[in-house]
Scaffold this motif. Structure first.
Motif, PDB file in Angstrom:
ATOM      1  N   ALA A 123     -29.035  62.471  -1.803  1.00  0.00           N
ATOM      2  CA  ALA A 123     -29.679  61.326  -1.155  1.00  0.00           C
ATOM      3  C   ALA A 123     -29.698  60.161  -2.135  1.00  0.00           C
ATOM      4  CB  ALA A 123     -31.101  61.678  -0.725  1.00  0.00           C
ATOM      5  N   THR A 144     -35.303  62.020   0.252  1.00  0.00           N
ATOM      6  CA  THR A 144     -34.394  62.920   0.965  1.00  0.00           C
ATOM      7  C   THR A 144     -34.661  62.881   2.466  1.00  0.00           C
ATOM      8  OG1 THR A 144     -34.335  64.284  -1.035  1.00  0.00           O
ATOM      9  CG2 THR A 144     -33.426  65.250   0.965  1.00  0.00           C
ATOM     10  N   GLU A 196     -31.864  58.052   8.677  1.00  0.00           N
ATOM     11  CA  GLU A 196     -30.526  57.545   8.991  1.00  0.00           C
ATOM     12  C   GLU A 196     -29.841  58.351  10.087  1.00  0.00           C
ATOM     13  OE1 GLU A 196     -28.296  56.776   5.396  1.00  0.00           O
ATOM     14  OE2 GLU A 196     -30.052  55.854   4.463  1.00  0.00           O
ATOM     15  N   ARG A 234     -27.426  51.641  -2.859  1.00  0.00           N
ATOM     16  CA  ARG A 234     -26.052  52.067  -2.560  1.00  0.00           C
ATOM     17  C   ARG A 234     -25.053  51.053  -3.098  1.00  0.00           C
ATOM     18  NH1 ARG A 234     -27.196  54.824   3.033  1.00  0.00           N
ATOM     19  NH2 ARG A 234     -28.671  56.347   2.212  1.00  0.00           N
ATOM     20  N   GLU A 268     -36.168  60.423   4.072  1.00  0.00           N
ATOM     21  CA  GLU A 268     -35.833  59.050   4.500  1.00  0.00           C
ATOM     22  C   GLU A 268     -34.341  58.934   4.821  1.00  0.00           C
ATOM     23  OE1 GLU A 268     -35.274  55.122   1.845  1.00  0.00           O
ATOM     24  OE2 GLU A 268     -37.301  55.934   1.800  1.00  0.00           O
ATOM     25  N   VAL A 269     -33.501  59.496   3.970  1.00  0.00           N
ATOM     26  CA  VAL A 269     -32.049  59.415   4.182  1.00  0.00           C
ATOM     27  C   VAL A 269     -31.614  60.337   5.328  1.00  0.00           C
ATOM     28  CG1 VAL A 269     -29.792  59.924   3.145  1.00  0.00           C
ATOM     29  CG2 VAL A 269     -31.508  58.637   1.844  1.00  0.00           C
ATOM     30  N   TYR A 270     -32.001  61.604   5.287  1.00  0.00           N
ATOM     31  CA  TYR A 270     -31.510  62.568   6.269  1.00  0.00           C
ATOM     32  C   TYR A 270     -32.069  62.325   7.670  1.00  0.00           C
ATOM     33  CZ  TYR A 270     -28.948  65.448   2.941  1.00  0.00           C
ATOM     34  OH  TYR A 270     -28.031  65.908   2.033  1.00  0.00           O
ATOM     35  N   SER A 273     -30.978  56.078  -2.242  1.00  0.00           N
ATOM     36  CA  SER A 273     -31.757  55.053  -1.567  1.00  0.00           C
ATOM     37  C   SER A 273     -30.830  53.976  -1.009  1.00  0.00           C
ATOM     38  CB  SER A 273     -32.744  54.433  -2.557  1.00  0.00           C
ATOM     39  OG  SER A 273     -33.339  53.296  -1.994  1.00  0.00           O
ATOM     40  N   LYS A 274     -31.129  53.545   0.219  1.00  0.00           N
ATOM     41  CA  LYS A 274     -30.303  52.520   0.864  1.00  0.00           C
ATOM     42  C   LYS A 274     -30.169  51.275  -0.002  1.00  0.00           C
ATOM     43  CE  LYS A 274     -29.399  51.817   5.641  1.00  0.00           C
ATOM     44  NZ  LYS A 274     -29.598  52.618   6.792  1.00  0.00           N
TER      45      LYS A 274
END
Length: 168
Positions: free
Chosen positions: A95, A26, A33, A101, A28-30, A97-98
Protein backbone atom coordinates in the motif's frame (compact mmCIF):
# COMPACT_ATOMS: atom_id res chain seq x y z
CA UNK A 1 16.17 4.94 -1.66
CA UNK A 2 17.55 2.82 1.19
CA UNK A 3 18.21 3.88 4.75
CA UNK A 4 19.47 7.34 3.79
CA UNK A 5 16.31 7.95 1.79
CA UNK A 6 15.50 9.94 -1.30
CA UNK A 7 13.33 12.94 -0.71
CA UNK A 8 13.61 12.16 2.99
CA UNK A 9 11.87 8.78 2.60
CA UNK A 10 13.37 5.85 4.53
CA UNK A 11 12.55 2.15 4.08
CA UNK A 12 12.73 0.21 7.36
CA UNK A 13 11.03 -2.47 9.44
CA UNK A 14 7.77 -1.29 10.97
CA UNK A 15 7.83 -0.49 14.66
CA UNK A 16 4.91 -0.80 17.07
CA UNK A 17 4.36 2.97 16.85
CA UNK A 18 3.75 2.54 13.07
CA UNK A 19 1.14 -0.23 13.34
CA UNK A 20 -2.01 1.92 13.50
CA UNK A 21 -0.89 4.05 10.53
CA UNK A 22 0.03 0.93 8.52
CA UNK A 23 -3.41 -0.58 9.15
CA UNK A 24 -5.20 2.66 8.26
CA UNK A 25 -3.16 3.12 5.07
CA UNK A 26 -3.68 -0.47 3.94
CA UNK A 27 -7.45 -0.28 4.44
CA UNK A 28 -7.55 3.18 2.82
CA UNK A 29 -5.86 1.82 -0.32
CA UNK A 30 -7.56 -1.59 -0.55
CA UNK A 31 -11.09 -0.53 0.45
CA UNK A 32 -11.02 3.18 -0.35
CA UNK A 33 -9.80 2.58 -3.90
CA UNK A 34 -12.35 -0.15 -4.57
CA UNK A 35 -10.13 -3.26 -4.53
CA UNK A 36 -11.81 -4.88 -1.50
CA UNK A 37 -15.48 -4.75 -0.51
CA UNK A 38 -15.89 -2.80 2.75
CA UNK A 39 -18.05 -5.68 4.08
CA UNK A 40 -15.34 -8.29 3.43
CA UNK A 41 -13.83 -10.08 6.43
CA UNK A 42 -10.45 -9.34 4.76
CA UNK A 43 -10.76 -5.70 5.89
CA UNK A 44 -10.11 -6.71 9.52
CA UNK A 45 -7.00 -8.62 8.43
CA UNK A 46 -5.73 -5.62 6.45
CA UNK A 47 -6.21 -3.39 9.50
CA UNK A 48 -4.60 -5.75 12.04
CA UNK A 49 -0.92 -4.91 11.69
CA UNK A 50 -0.02 -6.15 15.19
CA UNK A 51 -1.20 -9.70 14.49
CA UNK A 52 0.52 -9.68 11.11
CA UNK A 53 3.79 -8.56 12.72
CA UNK A 54 3.80 -11.63 14.99
CA UNK A 55 4.51 -13.99 12.07
CA UNK A 56 5.55 -11.79 9.14
CA UNK A 57 7.92 -8.90 8.55
CA UNK A 58 6.32 -5.54 7.81
CA UNK A 59 8.25 -2.89 5.91
CA UNK A 60 7.36 0.78 5.93
CA UNK A 61 8.36 3.76 3.84
CA UNK A 62 8.40 6.78 6.14
CA UNK A 63 9.18 10.45 5.87
CA UNK A 64 9.71 11.76 9.37
CA UNK A 65 6.96 10.08 11.38
CA UNK A 66 4.57 9.76 8.42
CA UNK A 67 3.98 6.28 6.99
CA UNK A 68 3.73 6.70 3.20
CA UNK A 69 3.83 3.04 2.23
CA UNK A 70 4.07 -0.49 3.56
CA UNK A 71 4.03 -4.14 2.66
CA UNK A 72 4.15 -7.50 4.40
CA UNK A 73 6.92 -10.03 3.71
CA UNK A 74 5.96 -13.67 4.33
CA UNK A 75 8.33 -16.60 4.20
CA UNK A 76 6.95 -19.96 2.96
CA UNK A 77 5.16 -22.02 5.58
CA UNK A 78 4.27 -19.01 7.74
CA UNK A 79 0.67 -17.85 8.38
CA UNK A 80 0.73 -14.96 5.90
CA UNK A 81 2.24 -16.92 3.02
CA UNK A 82 -0.74 -17.58 0.74
CA UNK A 83 1.03 -18.87 -2.34
CA UNK A 84 4.77 -19.21 -1.57
CA UNK A 85 6.18 -22.61 -2.39
CA UNK A 86 9.47 -23.84 -0.91
CA UNK A 87 12.24 -21.55 -2.14
CA UNK A 88 9.85 -18.65 -2.77
CA UNK A 89 9.61 -15.42 -0.80
CA UNK A 90 6.15 -13.82 -0.81
CA UNK A 91 5.02 -10.28 -0.20
CA UNK A 92 1.49 -9.05 0.35
CA UNK A 93 -0.56 -6.00 1.21
CA UNK A 94 1.51 -3.42 -0.65
CA UNK A 95 0.00 0.00 0.00
CA UNK A 96 1.32 3.43 -0.98
CA UNK A 97 -0.46 6.60 0.08
CA UNK A 98 -2.23 8.31 -2.82
CA UNK A 99 -0.43 11.59 -2.07
CA UNK A 100 2.97 9.85 -2.26
CA UNK A 101 2.51 7.98 -5.55
CA UNK A 102 4.99 8.58 -8.33
CA UNK A 103 7.86 9.14 -5.86
CA UNK A 104 9.30 5.63 -6.28
CA UNK A 105 8.07 4.40 -2.90
CA UNK A 106 6.47 1.20 -4.20
CA UNK A 107 9.60 0.42 -6.22
CA UNK A 108 11.85 1.08 -3.21
CA UNK A 109 9.74 -1.25 -1.02
CA UNK A 110 9.90 -3.97 -3.68
CA UNK A 111 13.64 -3.56 -4.12
CA UNK A 112 14.01 -4.17 -0.37
CA UNK A 113 11.90 -7.34 -0.71
CA UNK A 114 14.02 -8.55 -3.64
CA UNK A 115 17.27 -7.75 -1.80
CA UNK A 116 16.02 -9.59 1.31
CA UNK A 117 14.96 -12.64 -0.70
CA UNK A 118 18.34 -12.75 -2.48
CA UNK A 119 20.27 -12.33 0.79
CA UNK A 120 18.32 -15.24 2.31
CA UNK A 121 18.95 -17.50 -0.69
CA UNK A 122 15.42 -17.67 -2.08
CA UNK A 123 15.03 -18.60 -5.76
CA UNK A 124 12.08 -16.30 -6.48
CA UNK A 125 9.72 -13.64 -5.16
CA UNK A 126 5.97 -14.19 -5.60
CA UNK A 127 2.85 -12.08 -5.14
CA UNK A 128 -0.87 -12.12 -5.71
CA UNK A 129 -2.52 -9.10 -7.29
CA UNK A 130 -6.06 -8.13 -8.27
CA UNK A 131 -7.21 -7.16 -11.77
CA UNK A 132 -8.14 -3.67 -10.48
CA UNK A 133 -4.57 -2.93 -9.32
CA UNK A 134 -3.29 -1.64 -12.65
CA UNK A 135 -0.66 0.79 -11.29
CA UNK A 136 0.88 -1.95 -9.16
CA UNK A 137 0.77 -4.36 -12.09
CA UNK A 138 2.77 -1.93 -14.26
CA UNK A 139 5.38 -1.67 -11.52
CA UNK A 140 5.60 -5.47 -11.18
CA UNK A 141 6.00 -5.83 -14.95
CA UNK A 142 8.72 -3.17 -15.00
CA UNK A 143 10.66 -4.96 -12.24
CA UNK A 144 10.55 -8.26 -14.16
CA UNK A 145 7.71 -10.12 -12.43
CA UNK A 146 5.85 -12.45 -14.81
CA UNK A 147 2.29 -13.75 -14.66
CA UNK A 148 2.06 -17.46 -13.75
CA UNK A 149 -1.47 -18.29 -15.03
CA UNK A 150 -1.53 -21.88 -13.73
CA UNK A 151 -1.18 -20.52 -10.16
CA UNK A 152 -3.99 -17.93 -10.39
CA UNK A 153 -6.74 -18.46 -7.84
CA UNK A 154 -10.03 -17.03 -6.58
CA UNK A 155 -11.13 -15.66 -3.24
CA UNK A 156 -13.96 -17.40 -1.37
CA UNK A 157 -16.31 -14.90 -3.04
CA UNK A 158 -15.04 -15.77 -6.52
CA UNK A 159 -12.83 -12.72 -7.16
CA UNK A 160 -10.09 -13.75 -9.63
CA UNK A 161 -6.52 -13.18 -8.40
CA UNK A 162 -3.35 -13.09 -10.47
CA UNK A 163 -0.09 -14.69 -9.33
CA UNK A 164 3.20 -13.14 -10.47
CA UNK A 165 6.74 -14.43 -9.95
CA UNK A 166 10.23 -12.96 -10.22
CA UNK A 167 13.03 -15.54 -10.53
CA UNK A 168 16.17 -14.42 -8.69
Amino acid sequence: MGADGVGGVVIRDAEVKDFAAVGELTVEVYVGEGHVNPQSPYVAELADTATRAESAEILVAVRGDEVLGSLTMARPGTPYADIARPGEFEFRMLAVSKRARGLGIGTALLEKVIDTARAEGFEAVVLTTMPTMQDARRMYDRLGFRHVPDRDWRTSTGLPLTVMRLPL
